[in-house]
Design an enzyme around this catalytic site. Structure first.
Site, PDB file in Angstrom:
ATOM      1  N   CYS A  89       0.807  -1.224   0.000  1.00  0.00           N
ATOM      2  CA  CYS A  89       0.000   0.000   0.000  1.00  0.00           C
ATOM      3  C   CYS A  89       0.839   1.272   0.000  1.00  0.00           C
ATOM      4  CB  CYS A  89      -0.950   0.007   1.189  1.00  0.00           C
ATOM      5  SG  CYS A  89      -2.125  -1.370   1.177  1.00  0.00           S
ATOM      6  N   HIS A 117      -3.385   7.359   1.817  1.00  0.00           N
ATOM      7  CA  HIS A 117      -3.757   6.028   1.345  1.00  0.00           C
ATOM      8  C   HIS A 117      -5.163   5.743   1.845  1.00  0.00           C
ATOM      9  CE1 HIS A 117      -4.081   1.845   0.659  1.00  0.00           C
ATOM     10  NE2 HIS A 117      -3.839   1.487   1.916  1.00  0.00           N
ATOM     11  N   ASN A 148     -10.144  -0.106  -0.511  1.00  0.00           N
ATOM     12  CA  ASN A 148      -8.684  -0.049  -0.425  1.00  0.00           C
ATOM     13  C   ASN A 148      -8.106  -0.617  -1.715  1.00  0.00           C
ATOM     14  OD1 ASN A 148      -5.953  -0.437   0.092  1.00  0.00           O
ATOM     15  ND2 ASN A 148      -6.261  -1.169   2.179  1.00  0.00           N
TER      16      ASN A 148
END
Length: 323
Positions: free
Chosen positions: A114, A250, A280
């Site tokens: 990520c 993020h 996500n």
């Protein structure tokens, strides 16, 4: 004079298939309310059968090139941040290079889960500052839907697929914090925390594997480390949280995003949010948010942005840039 890596163009691509929380209620023991309350996610996009990470990346790349008014062969370097490359090798970046018809320059992948796009931006910035590249196409692209364990309701509802891209161009400036471009970067990793977030497959197992996560521990580390790295990057740039126009985090989880903003003492109306629509998307989430934020009219030229992310490894970092 100083050479800065300035954003010249931005773009994104999302697969056609939209998966609302209600659809997941039929697959796993969960509810729309449970997902929204714990993550803020309302829907996500899933790649179609046969649609690969490099396909998504190439679509986002073309959008960013169009926004920049450039052609593929105007690019010196192509970097793809991904944990879901089409094949073990070659890199997704070289596949995107071929898909775009690029006949010059070099391409490579960055794998920091990520945090991948932040790592890729830092690499691109270093290449431009050192004179090794003039224009760098930086892409974050993922198909995390293919790593889900559909019996694990704590993780399978969180992730989506997508891609975002930016074109960075070396530009001379006076080198002040008021000048456009990447002002500072800050990167970290700590392999002691591998078991908090990982995929239990790979060459050692001969399987693709599934994502495994200890959510509470990841949350604790995320809030602490994201606020810290953002403050460090701002200090490197000679700035503070009060100078920030937008945090572009993020997009992992609304709880993490809001807790980090609170820790940084930045109000939520100065945070770009897309997690509700995308879920996500790992390394794709920040460039997606940058592109959507610009399209909404939120991010404007001259705005000061802080991007921050944390992912498996653990790996984390931040970038401060003047849009």
């Amino acid at each position: 004079m100083t050479i800065r890596a300035v954003v010249r163009g931005v773009g994104h691509y999302l697969p056609d298939r939209v998966v609302p929380n209600s659809e997941l209620e039929a697959i796993v023991e969960t509810t729309d309310e449970w997902i929204r309350t714990r993550s803020g996610i309302e829907r996500r996009h899933f790649a179609a059968e046969g649609q690969t990470t490099s396909d998504l990346a190439a679509r986002a790349a073309r959008a960013a090139l169009d926004d920049a008014g450039l052609q593929p062969d105007d690019i010196d370097t192509l970097i793809v941040a991904t944990s879901t490359a089409d094949l073990t090798f070659p890199s997704a970046a070289t596949m995107v290079q071929a898909a775009l018809g690029m006949t010059r320059g070099f391409a490579f992948d960055v794998q920091a889960v990520c945090a991948g796009f932040v790592y890729a931006l830092a690499n691109a910035d270093a290449l431009i500052r050192s004179g090794q590249a003039q224009r760098v196409l930086v892409i974050g692209a993922e198909t995390f839907s293919r790593l889900m364990d559909w019996n694990d309701r704590a993780t399978c509802v969180l992730f989506g697929d997508g891609a975002g891209a930016v074109v960075l161009e070396g530009t001379e400036s006076a080198g002040t914090s008021a000048d456009r471009g990447i002002l500072a970067t800050d990167l970290h990793s700590d392999g002691r925390f591998k078991d908090l977030l990982y995929v239990d497959g790979g060459s050692s197992t001969g399987t693709t594997g599934h994502l495994r996560m200890q959510g509470r521990e990841v949350f604790r580390h995320a809030v602490e480390k994201l606020a810290e790295t953002a403050h460090t990057a701002l200090e490197k740039a000679g700035l503070g949280a009060g100078d920030v126009d937008w945090i572009v985090p993020h997009q992992a989880n609304l709880r993490i995003i809001s807790a980090t903003a609170q820790r940084m003492q930045v109000p939520m109306d100065r945070v770009i949010l897309t997690v509700q629509d995308h879920g996500n998307t790992s390394a794709a989430s920040i460039p997606l948010a940058l592109s959507v934020g610009k399209a909404r009219g939120q991010i404007k030229e001259g705005d000061l942005l802080v991007t921050e992310a944390i992912g498996g490894g653990l790996a984390w970092g931040s970038v401060v840039l003047r849009w």
